[in-house]
Design a protein around this motif. Structure first.
Motif, PDB file in Angstrom:
ATOM      1  N   SER A 273       3.160  15.177   2.862  1.00 13.82           N
ATOM      2  CA  SER A 273       3.053  14.034   1.967  1.00 13.82           C
ATOM      3  C   SER A 273       4.123  14.115   0.890  1.00 13.82           C
TER       4      SER A 273
ATOM      5  N   THR B 164       5.727  11.832  -2.718  1.00 10.64           N
ATOM      6  CA  THR B 164       5.506  10.784  -3.698  1.00 10.64           C
ATOM      7  C   THR B 164       6.852  10.166  -4.032  1.00 10.64           C
ATOM      8  N   ARG B 165       7.033   8.921  -3.638  1.00  8.12           N
ATOM      9  CA  ARG B 165       8.304   8.237  -3.898  1.00  8.12           C
ATOM     10  C   ARG B 165       8.346   7.673  -5.311  1.00  8.12           C
ATOM     11  N   GLN B 166       7.248   7.011  -5.707  1.00  4.79           N
ATOM     12  CA  GLN B 166       7.170   6.462  -7.061  1.00  4.79           C
ATOM     13  C   GLN B 166       5.744   6.639  -7.570  1.00  4.79           C
ATOM     14  N   PRO B 167       5.573   7.112  -8.792  1.00  4.24           N
ATOM     15  CA  PRO B 167       4.221   7.276  -9.343  1.00  4.24           C
ATOM     16  C   PRO B 167       3.449   5.951  -9.302  1.00  4.24           C
TER      17      PRO B 167
ATOM     18  N   HIS C 132       2.463   4.389  -6.694  1.00  5.85           N
ATOM     19  CA  HIS C 132       2.653   3.659  -5.459  1.00  5.85           C
ATOM     20  C   HIS C 132       1.944   4.367  -4.304  1.00  5.85           C
ATOM     21  N   HIS C 133       1.799   3.654  -3.180  1.00  9.25           N
ATOM     22  CA  HIS C 133       1.151   4.228  -2.005  1.00  9.25           C
ATOM     23  C   HIS C 133       1.922   5.470  -1.548  1.00  9.25           C
ATOM     24  N   PRO C 134       1.225   6.577  -1.260  1.00 10.25           N
ATOM     25  CA  PRO C 134       1.927   7.799  -0.841  1.00 10.25           C
ATOM     26  C   PRO C 134       2.631   7.625   0.504  1.00 10.25           C
ATOM     27  N   TRP C 135       3.686   8.376   0.662  1.00 10.80           N
ATOM     28  CA  TRP C 135       4.471   8.334   1.895  1.00 10.80           C
ATOM     29  C   TRP C 135       4.303   9.651   2.654  1.00 10.80           C
ATOM     30  N   THR C 136       4.736   9.611   3.905  1.00 10.12           N
ATOM     31  CA  THR C 136       4.733  10.786   4.766  1.00 10.12           C
ATOM     32  C   THR C 136       6.140  11.049   5.270  1.00 10.12           C
TER      33      THR C 136
ATOM     34  N   GLN D 216       2.018   6.366   4.291  1.00 15.35           N
ATOM     35  CA  GLN D 216       0.896   7.038   4.955  1.00 15.35           C
ATOM     36  C   GLN D 216      -0.006   5.994   5.614  1.00 15.35           C
TER      37      GLN D 216
END
Length: 247
Positions: free
Chosen positions: A40, A42-45, A47-51, A69
């Motif tokens: 996992s 975190t691209r931007q606080p 925001h929806h988490p990325w994978t 994600q």
């Protein structure tokens, strides 16, 4: 390579036999990485988490991707369905692939229930063997001869096969769960058309694409195309976002 979590997938190619120098990718305790891994990010606080995802072959990076994600899983869906059927990243790993290996993988994945829909090329003789197994695998298929190229040396006759399960989308995929994943990962404006498209095809057989012209398949929403091919929706959602950014 800290933070990576192994993902079990029966599509993972076997480790090499013989002496092949492993690549630099290792687990935190020094074990040579091999297969699918995710972590996992975190691209931007807020925001929806990325994978982040990687496919590793004997320590060598085979392919890498990132996307929102998507808490959706299915035995028919895998990043390897895209990587192996398209031969992605094969030039970056030090193993000798036989000509047409990607087509061969797709043909076998369809027969063994790893891919719901696919296209591949093979010789006419190989096609006869494949067709004998297709009925038992519950597949509908279409075989089209490929005209020989007069500018090329003579080769055995080639055919193009398009095949798919005869089941309906809703019979093998949890479409409400997939729709909920898109609604969580994308804005309402982006998710809406794809959620509606998944609802529209839910009662249709996947095999409807077998006899349809290629342009008809491409006219479907990306969420439908990705699901039909058994691609990971994380990658599909990333493409939806990239297309939206361009337009």
């Amino acid at each position: 390579m800290a933070g990576w979590v192994s993902v079990l997938d029966e599509r993972t190619p076997p480790r090499p036999e013989g002496i092949i120098e492993p690549g630099p990718w290792r687990t935190a305790d020094g074990v040579i990485m091999h297969g699918l891994y995710r972590k996992s990010i975190t691209r931007q606080p807020g925001h929806h988490p990325w994978t982040d995802g990687v496919a590793i072959w004997h320590g060598w990076l085979h392919h890498q991707w990132a996307g929102p994600q998507m808490p959706f899983s299915s035995v028919w869906v895998s990043p390897l369905n895209e990587i192996l059927s398209q031969g992605l990243g094969a030039e970056h790993i030090p193993c000798q692939q036989t000509p047409g290996w990607s087509d061969t993988w797709t043909a076998n994945a369809l027969l063994s229930g790893l891919k719901p829909f696919g296209r591949f090329t093979c010789t006419d003789q190989q096609a006869h063997k494949w067709i004998r197994l297709a009925g038992a695998a519950g597949l509908a298929y279409n075989v089209t001869p490929i005209p020989p190229d007069p500018a090329e040396p003579p080769t055995p006759p080639q055919v193009r096969i398009i095949a798919a399960l005869t089941l309906r989308y809703r019979e093998i995929f949890d479409l409400p769960a997939l729709s909920a994943s898109y609604q969580m990962a994308l804005s309402p404006g982006l998710a809406g058309p794809h959620v509606q498209a998944l609802k529209d095809i839910s009662n249709q057989p996947i095999s409807m694409h077998v006899l349809a012209p290629p342009e008809a398949f491409e006219a479907h929403a990306r969420a439908v195309r990705g699901l039909t091919l058994g691609y990971d929706p994380t990658l599909t959602a990333a493409r939806i976002l990239a297309e939206a950014a361009r337009t």
